[in-house]
Design a protein around this motif. Sequence first.
Motif: not given
Length: 341
Positions: A84-93
């Motif tokens: 699949g694909c990786l996304y930054p978490t809301p915490q990282l953002l």
Amino acid sequence: MAKTRKAIILDRVLETCLQSGDFNGVGVEQLTQVRDAELITELIADDRLDLVRGDGHPNPHIKAFQAEPIDVQLKKIDEAGLAGCLYPTPQLLAEHDAGASEAAPYTRALKEGAPQLSYRAFDLRALEWYRNDPRFHFDVDDIHGRILQKDGTQVADRAVVLDRLEFFEFGFAYDDNMHRAIAAFIRYLHDLPEALQLEMEKHELSGSYKLHPDFIRTQIIGDFPEKMSIYDAFLQEKLQINRFCAQMGRPPLFRSEFDDLKRPNGFGVLLRPTKKEFRDFALLLDQLLSDDLNREFFKGDVEQNRYLTDEDGKRVTQPKVQSSSWRSGYARSSGLPMRSR
């Protein structure tokens, strides 16, 4: 000081998400170093990255819904590996202030990690301006609607923020008391100009609103309802009645041809529960039903005229099948008492 491999992975995922234009993820197959799989798993466990596999929504390249809990993500990695694909978490953002400088509220929500198919509910007045503007097609049914700028129209170059819409799609949502609201996905709201996002935000509703179930089916599941709207059924029934008339060797009961039975604007659920909306709907229904009756169908079986007398005792002939506009003005202007003869 050289960046660690973890920092490089985080930077790449952040950059792709925020600069791709569509908030895309990074496919795990693009991260090919020997230890990347182990490092990615650690970053997921540390709430730095989310893995979207494409099993909740068929396109893993967008974060359509809220990411699964960390323990569920890790369990799937153990069972089926990384995919699949990786996304930054809301915490990282949040740590990178990703949305801090963004004025457009719904673009900011995406930059802060909101799923693209999360939605907001709005007061029904939010789009009324476009419904009343002849430069736009305002198509709405019982489930969803869209606004489209008409071909060949020139939107005025003036400081009216509501003039800047070219296309917008929306649906309906309801609270626990069945109060209706307009609903729109964050992704569609993000496509609006900044000024219009700010205008929409003024009409945003708090509280819990649930999407119309058929809106979910068509827009998210890709499954189209089998049942027909009562408004479409009304028009189709007129067509079937005319077919029965032809089989009987009679003139059609309704004057409408098949091409005329397309659902007219305004023939559906009321956008706003006002007296004007109700009266406009009642007039349209009258036009679709009684105004559409064909006098020739009754010829030879039913007297087509009624005979009245005016105040001077003179005989006046009045057709029984009349247009609603004729009827609405008749009582005001004719002065005829309703005495049949």
